[in-house]
Design an enzyme around this catalytic site. Structure first.
Site, PDB file in Angstrom:
ATOM      1  CG  PHE A 127      -1.834   1.245   1.208  1.00 50.08           C
ATOM      2  CD1 PHE A 127      -3.043   1.190   0.527  1.00 50.08           C
ATOM      3  CD2 PHE A 127      -1.476   2.432   1.830  1.00 50.08           C
ATOM      4  CE1 PHE A 127      -3.884   2.292   0.470  1.00 50.08           C
ATOM      5  CE2 PHE A 127      -2.313   3.547   1.785  1.00 50.08           C
ATOM      6  CZ  PHE A 127      -3.527   3.476   1.100  1.00 50.08           C
ATOM      7  CG  ASP A 166       5.831   3.514   1.617  1.00 44.90           C
ATOM      8  OD1 ASP A 166       5.854   4.026   2.754  1.00 44.90           O
ATOM      9  OD2 ASP A 166       4.800   3.451   0.930  1.00 44.90           O
ATOM     10  CE  LYS A 184       0.425   5.376   7.547  1.00 49.57           C
ATOM     11  NZ  LYS A 184      -0.950   5.867   7.547  1.00 49.57           N
TER      12      LYS A 184
END
Length: 394
Positions: free
Chosen positions: A137, A222, A251
């Protein structure tokens, strides 16, 4: 307003993109949240790994207060101190020499893929293709959606972008076999979070690094979910003893304020020239001030040691629950990023935990995902495990 009133207004006027639970939060402190009716909840989800420092960390709140009284925004056509401070902090604590500041993880991954293509166009022999992995993702923009290796996110949005191809995760032989003359980079998460907390074998990242070196490809990591202390080191790839060519973070970066960053070497950064990429709000002064405060806290060795210690206790607690509840078929993860794999869909467990005052998440339909704040205490961990025990037994 009561929780019921807040929920009713949101449902009346928002586009229904989220399967929200019937709770409305108004206050947070550390690992705890309170809803509009005054009920307390223990947070084992941390805003999907955003609140690594817990809710309303004093250092982040003070940085926001100070910056809000000075200046909120100037165009990226001008210099400002908070931008340079954050960029320097990120480069000091990573392999990188340059940072591009943006608004989110998706935007950081878009920048990473554009940088790889720009390098491929200018210095990489005209190559453009990026390999991503099945189960991954990377975001919900069209580029990151295409790189996301889960069919459910593609439904209704085809055709996707060309030049991005999926390969099996944790399979070095299949990855090497998939490399084509036009391949320029491999994009991968050190641990697949949204994919179900899938932890690759210990040689996977080292193997990818060697493969990229051998085939002259760029390795893009990532670390949007795994980064900033989540796995017990500041970034997960440090545990494999490798460095990427490009890394995306977001995040937890802003301590609760939206911000992302794409980090890379000075050589690669030089292929981006004025006008070749950019953002209006990226590097916003308020977000940068919050992020600088957050990074200083998250990089503290004492906090990272705490993550490793309480992470081991968390793993042992999940193992005890697995022994008591046959619904749990396996436990996997590291640091404070854990998944308990169930023998069937897990939303009912999430709902029962919420009813008892514990926030957890279920991903990949049957993986209970635990991403508690890194400041979680032993007492809070034991309290959460007891609630989870009840939720599994009900």
């Amino acid at each position: 307003m009561t929780s019921e009133q807040i929920i009713a207004r949101n449902r009346a006027f928002e586009i229904g993109l989220y399967a929200r639970f019937p709770v409305a939060f108004v206050r947070g402190d550390g690992a705890r949240l309170w809803d509009a009716d005054g009920r307390s909840y223990l947070d084992f989800f941390a805003g999907l790994a955003v609140n690594n420092l817990g809710h309303c960390h004093p250092a982040v709140v003070e940085a926001i207060r100070h910056q809000a009284g000075q200046l909120l925004h100037v165009s990226n056509l001008y210099h400002s101190a908070p931008v340079g401070e954050l960029a320097e902090l990120l480069c000091t604590h990573t392999f990188a020499a340059r940072a591009f500041l943006c608004n989110s993880g998706a935007e950081a991954n878009e920048a990473a893929m554009k940088l790889a293509r720009r390098w491929g166009s200018d210095d990489g022999g005209g190559r453009y293709e990026i390999l991503a992995t099945v189960g991954s993702f990377h975001g919900r923009t069209f580029g990151t959606l295409t790189a996301t290796g889960q069919e459910k996110y593609h439904q209704g949005f085809r055709p996707l972008l060309p030049g991005i191809r999926l390969v099996p995760f944790d399979d070095l032989a299949a990855t090497e076999a998939a490399i084509a003359p036009e391949t320029v980079a491999i994009l991968v998460e050190p641990i697949q979070g949204e994919g179900g907390v899938v932890v690759p074998g210990p040689e996977y990242l080292r193997g990818l690094r060697a493969l990229c070196d051998r085939r002259k490809l760029l390795l893009i990591l990532d670390e949007i979910q795994t980064g900033l202390g989540r796995t017990g080191t500041l970034f997960a790839h440090e545990q494999a003893g490798i460095v990427p060519d490009i890394m995306s973070v977001a995040k937890a970066l802003g301590g609760g304020v939206p911000i992302g960053a794409m980090l890379t070497t000075a050589t690669l950064a030089s292929v981006f020239t004025p006008g070749s990429h950019g953002t209006t709000f990226g590097g916003n002064l308020l977000a940068c001030a919050a992020a600088a405060a957050a990074v200083r806290e998250l990089a503290k060795p004492s906090l990272l040691e705490h993550v490793r210690t309480i992470g081991a206790r968390f793993q042992a607690g999940l193992a005890r629950l697995a022994a008591r509840h046959p619904r749990i078929t396996a436990v996997r993860g590291t640091g404070l990023m854990w998944g308990a794999i169930l023998d069937g869909p897990g939303r009912d467990v999430v709902e029962r935990a919420l009813d008892r005052g514990l926030l957890i998440n279920c991903t990949a339909d049957r993986v209970l995902r635990f991403l508690p704040p890194l400041v979680l205490t032993e007492a809070e961990m034991d309290e959460g495990m007891a609630i989870l025990d009840e939720a599994l037994a009900a």
